[in-house]
Design a protein around this motif. Structure first.
Motif, short mmCIF file in Angstrom:
data_model
loop_
_atom_site.label_atom_id
_atom_site.label_comp_id
_atom_site.label_asym_id
_atom_site.label_seq_id
_atom_site.Cartn_x
_atom_site.Cartn_y
_atom_site.Cartn_z
N GLY B 412 -61.82 48.91 10.93
CA GLY B 412 -63.15 48.35 10.74
C GLY B 412 -64.26 49.17 11.37
O GLY B 412 -65.17 48.60 11.99
N CYS B 413 -64.18 50.46 11.22
CA CYS B 413 -65.22 51.33 11.77
C CYS B 413 -65.81 52.18 10.64
O CYS B 413 -65.13 52.45 9.66
CB CYS B 413 -64.63 52.27 12.84
SG CYS B 413 -64.01 51.41 14.29
N PRO B 414 -67.05 52.61 10.81
CA PRO B 414 -67.68 53.41 9.75
C PRO B 414 -67.19 54.86 9.74
O PRO B 414 -67.96 55.80 9.87
CB PRO B 414 -69.17 53.34 10.12
CG PRO B 414 -69.20 53.08 11.58
CD PRO B 414 -67.98 52.25 11.89
N VAL B 415 -65.90 54.99 9.53
CA VAL B 415 -65.30 56.33 9.46
C VAL B 415 -65.08 56.63 7.98
O VAL B 415 -64.81 55.72 7.19
CB VAL B 415 -63.95 56.33 10.21
CG1 VAL B 415 -63.22 57.64 10.03
CG2 VAL B 415 -64.17 56.04 11.67
N SER B 416 -65.18 57.91 7.63
CA SER B 416 -64.96 58.26 6.23
C SER B 416 -63.89 59.34 6.11
O SER B 416 -63.28 59.70 7.10
CB SER B 416 -66.26 58.76 5.61
OG SER B 416 -66.49 60.10 6.03
N ASP B 417 -63.74 59.85 4.92
CA ASP B 417 -62.73 60.88 4.70
C ASP B 417 -63.01 62.13 5.53
O ASP B 417 -62.10 62.89 5.86
CB ASP B 417 -62.67 61.25 3.20
CG ASP B 417 -61.95 60.19 2.39
OD1 ASP B 417 -62.13 60.15 1.16
OD2 ASP B 417 -61.20 59.39 3.00
N HIS B 418 -64.26 62.35 5.87
CA HIS B 418 -64.56 63.51 6.72
C HIS B 418 -63.88 63.39 8.06
O HIS B 418 -63.44 64.38 8.64
CB HIS B 418 -66.09 63.62 6.94
CG HIS B 418 -66.82 63.99 5.69
ND1 HIS B 418 -66.54 65.15 4.97
CD2 HIS B 418 -67.80 63.35 5.01
CE1 HIS B 418 -67.32 65.20 3.91
NE2 HIS B 418 -68.10 64.13 3.91
N GLY B 419 -63.79 62.19 8.54
CA GLY B 419 -63.09 61.97 9.80
C GLY B 419 -61.62 62.34 9.65
O GLY B 419 -61.01 62.93 10.55
N MET B 420 -61.04 62.00 8.52
CA MET B 420 -59.64 62.35 8.25
C MET B 420 -59.47 63.86 8.26
O MET B 420 -58.48 64.39 8.78
CB MET B 420 -59.19 61.79 6.89
CG MET B 420 -59.22 60.29 6.77
SD MET B 420 -57.93 59.47 7.74
CE MET B 420 -58.86 58.91 9.13
N GLU B 421 -60.45 64.55 7.67
CA GLU B 421 -60.38 66.02 7.66
C GLU B 421 -60.38 66.56 9.07
O GLU B 421 -59.66 67.50 9.39
CB GLU B 421 -61.60 66.59 6.92
CG GLU B 421 -61.47 66.49 5.40
CD GLU B 421 -62.79 66.86 4.72
OE1 GLU B 421 -63.03 66.33 3.63
OE2 GLU B 421 -63.54 67.67 5.30
N ALA B 422 -61.21 65.96 9.90
CA ALA B 422 -61.29 66.44 11.28
C ALA B 422 -59.94 66.31 11.97
O ALA B 422 -59.54 67.17 12.75
CB ALA B 422 -62.35 65.65 12.05
N LEU B 423 -59.23 65.22 11.67
CA LEU B 423 -57.94 65.01 12.33
C LEU B 423 -56.92 66.06 11.93
O LEU B 423 -55.99 66.35 12.68
CB LEU B 423 -57.38 63.63 11.96
CG LEU B 423 -57.97 62.45 12.72
CD1 LEU B 423 -57.38 61.14 12.21
CD2 LEU B 423 -57.72 62.58 14.22
N ALA B 424 -57.12 66.62 10.74
CA ALA B 424 -56.14 67.61 10.28
C ALA B 424 -56.07 68.79 11.23
O ALA B 424 -55.00 69.35 11.47
CB ALA B 424 -56.50 68.07 8.87
N GLY B 425 -57.23 69.13 11.80
CA GLY B 425 -57.25 70.33 12.61
C GLY B 425 -57.15 70.10 14.11
O GLY B 425 -57.24 71.03 14.89
N GLY B 426 -57.00 68.85 14.53
CA GLY B 426 -57.00 68.61 15.97
C GLY B 426 -55.81 67.79 16.42
O GLY B 426 -54.85 67.61 15.68
N CYS B 427 -55.93 67.26 17.64
CA CYS B 427 -54.85 66.44 18.21
C CYS B 427 -53.47 66.99 17.92
O CYS B 427 -52.72 66.44 17.11
CB CYS B 427 -54.93 65.00 17.69
SG CYS B 427 -56.36 64.10 18.28
#
Lengths: 113, 534
Positions: B412-427
């Motif tokens: 329930g947060c205003p996250v979008s697919d861009h956030g998913m992209e960011a996860l691809a390259g981190g953590c």
């Protein structure tokens, strides 16, 4: 001349069973890992007679890990079965059936699970 | 299915024959072998005699084997033969009974068969009349070695019954009672007699909510042994004050939805009890003064402050400053915005051991998240739920800085697919991502992320998002067939031998606000081993 060796005798454990026990102990000497797990799976896949001999041996020799896996394997054979089926699997005679055991009737309505 | 039908018919025939003639022995050898082969799923080998003689096993071995079985299987085993019913009964330590009033007549025979019960549950349903004091006393006379008792809706039990029980079962270690109606006298009888009591859980005890001046409870003999106290849904929970204060070895305190102002009592408690390790406070009237009191517990490792709307940043900071061992922190700010970046920055400053952080209804932004990620090098599990301020920038920040992160949950947060992209390259250590009710995240985004990181389990639940699927709204997570759950798990996790705990965790079994914290409870309390140890 007194021998330096000590001889232990286990009248209840056959040579075959003892060699399996020793095999188990040797494999597990270094601790558990994927290899030992794979070994265990194959190790307990034996006929009933061998399995029960192993249960007895592990019990007498007090080898907990072995006792647990062969005990669990025996338990697995009982899971999900009806009493009738269990009697067939373990060849337990019907003359020791418990249908008219006095306590049996009392339990079931009150047992929740 | 011909073979199974003929075998079932043979089993039925066998039974019928038995009724007719008790001297009838085994069936013909070939039939019996074939049946056995079918039931054990092994090949029939004429040369090898598969069946052993289970009667060679001593009682102790059989008892041990039964320990690997659940209650239903044990029941079936008990019906096999006389020897087994006796062994099963004597080796059964855990028993759950339907505690209606009629149970009393079965008690003598029940407990002669099950003569080693140490853990007993007596559960009655709300509509039936439960066992009364006489029943409980009779049981207590038969189960003197009881270590655990669970009572549910046993409304006929009174203080007198509890007192007699307590005198008979002085070795009790755990008591859990829910929806019972006895009162302070009964509770005092327990703590006065059961000097080994380690855990006490009380939910909805009607007997103590009546009366203006409720009798105080405790400390009693149990105070020194108590390690765990949980009180839920009580009006007069404060009368447990003396017990809590007197429990010098208390490690865990949980207070849920108990009326009254708790600041003062917490101050008194923390003056006397300094070993608290775990504290859960939910829907409790407590302010920063109460949190300041908690900050005296320097051994505090786990803190949940859920829906305690009078707590603010300064209270949180005071806890963080002094409780440097804090490793699990759950905050439900209830969207009041009294706890936000400021408090979280304090946590990042003082709590380097933080492993698990759950924020619900807390407006955190990258300002605090960046510091948390940087300073809390051990942060492995993070959940952000119902926050208006957690967006793609926050996810990027997490991806960038949270090097230890293994599990991430966003709801329930205003996250979008861009956030998913960011996860691809981190953590780099990320193993599992769960995204729920985030309108901006689509199936495409999730698929893309899965494709770019093969070892990452991505669980996207779009149930609430407007979709063409009819009947998708309100589908509880319990239904694993819910069509809207797109789940792909990594190779390691999808083995068919997974235990039920991790299976439920993957499906996010609990819906609603508690989803996140319950998911973590399951994630972090997963323990291996299918056998029960009695």
């Amino acid at each position: 001349m007194i021998a330096d060796e000590i001889v232990l005798s286990f009248p209840n454990i056959t040579r075959v069973t003892m060699s399996k026990v020793l095999e188990y102990c040797n494999i597990h000497g270094a601790g558990a890992d994927d290899e030992t797990r794979a070994f265990d799976e194959q190790f307990v896949d034996v006929d009933q007679k061998t399995l029960f001999d192993l249960v007895l041996a592990a019990h007498d020799l007090k080898i907990k890990m072995l006792y647990d896996i062969v005990g669990e394997r025996t338990g697995d054979m009982m899971k999900g079965k009806t009493p009738e089926e269990i009697r067939i699997i373990f060849n337990i005679g019907e003359n020791s059936c418990v249908d008219d055991h006095p306590l049996q009737k009392e339990l079931n309505p009150w047992a929740f699970e | 299915m011909g073979q199974s039908q003929s075998i079932k018919a043979r089993v039925a025939n066998r039974r019928r024959d038995n009724v007719v003639d008790h001297n009838y022995r085994s069936m013909p050898a070939e039939d019996s072998k074939e049946l056995r082969s079918f039931l054990t799923e092994k090949e029939v080998d004429d040369e090898e005699c598969d069946s052993g003689d289970i009667s060679i096993l001593p009682d102790a071995c059989l008892a041990c084997i039964f320990q690997f079985l659940g209650s239903v299987d044990r029941k079936q085993c008990s019906l096999v033969c006389r020897r087994w019913i006796e062994i099963e009964g004597q080796s059964r330590h855990r028993l759950t009974l339907n505690a209606q009033s009629e149970l009393i007549s079965a008690v003598p025979s029940l407990f002669s068969r099950f003569d080693s019960v140490t853990k007993l549950s007596l559960k009655c349903d709300r509509r039936s009349v439960s066992i009364d004091d006489d029943g409980l006393v009779l049981i207590s006379q038969r189960c003197r070695n009881l270590t655990r008792l669970k009572l549910r809706s046993c409304r006929q039990l009174t203080d007198l019954g509890m007192a007699s029980f307590a005198k008979n079962c002085k070795g009790l270690k755990r008591l859990s009672c829910g929806s019972c109606t006895f009162g302070a006298k009964g509770m005092n009888a327990v703590v006065d007699n059961c000097s080994s009591l380690e855990e006490l859980s009380v939910k909805r005890l009607r007997g103590i909510s009546n009366g203006v001046a409720a009798e105080p409870i405790g400390p009693g003999l149990a105070a020194l042994s108590l390690k765990f106290i949980c009180l839920k849904d009580l009006y007069n929970a404060q009368c447990f004050g003396p017990l809590i204060m007197g429990s010098k070895n208390l490690r865990t305190l949980k207070l849920f939805r108990c009326s009254g102002d708790w600041d003062r009592l917490l101050e008194l408690v923390t003056d006397h009890v300094d070993g608290l390790v775990e504290v859960h406070l939910e829907r409790l009237q407590i302010s920063d003064a109460g949190l300041a009191a908690l900050s005296h517990c320097q051994n505090l490792e786990i803190l949940h402050i859920l829906k305690t709307s009078d707590c603010s940043n300064s209270g949180l900071i005071s806890v963080a400053e002094n409780c440097k061992l804090l490793r699990k922190l759950h905050i439900d700010g209830w969207k009041t915005n009294r706890i936000n970046d400021e408090g979280l920055i304090g946590v990042s400053k003082y709590c380097p051991n933080l492993q698990e952080l759950v924020l619900i209804g807390v407006n955190s932004t990258r300002v605090s998240l960046e510091l948390l990620a940087t300073n809390c090098q051990k942060l492995e599990r993070l959940a952000l739920c119902g926050s208006e301020t957690v967006g793609d920038a926050e996810i990027s920040c997490i991806a960038d800085k949270c090097t230890a992160l293994k599990k991430l949950c966003i709801k329930g947060c205003p996250v979008s697919d861009h956030g998913m992209e960011a996860l691809a390259g981190g953590c780099p250590n990320l193993v599992k991502v769960k995204v729920k009710k985030c309108r901006g995240v689509t199936g495409d985004g999730a698929s893309w992320l899965r494709a770019s990181r093969e070892t990452l389990a991505v669980n996207l639940d779009t149930t609430e998002v407007e979709s063409q699927d009819a009947g998708s709204d309100g589908v509880q997570d319990e239904n694993p067939a819910a069509a809207n759950q797109i789940e792909v798990t990594s190779n390691a996790a999808s083995s068919s031998t997974s235990r039920s705990t991790s299976f439920k965790a993957r499906l996010g079994l609990i819906a609603g606000r508690n989803f996140v914290s319950c998911t973590f409870r399951k994630w972090s309390s997963f323990s291996g081993g299918g056998s029960r140890c009695h």
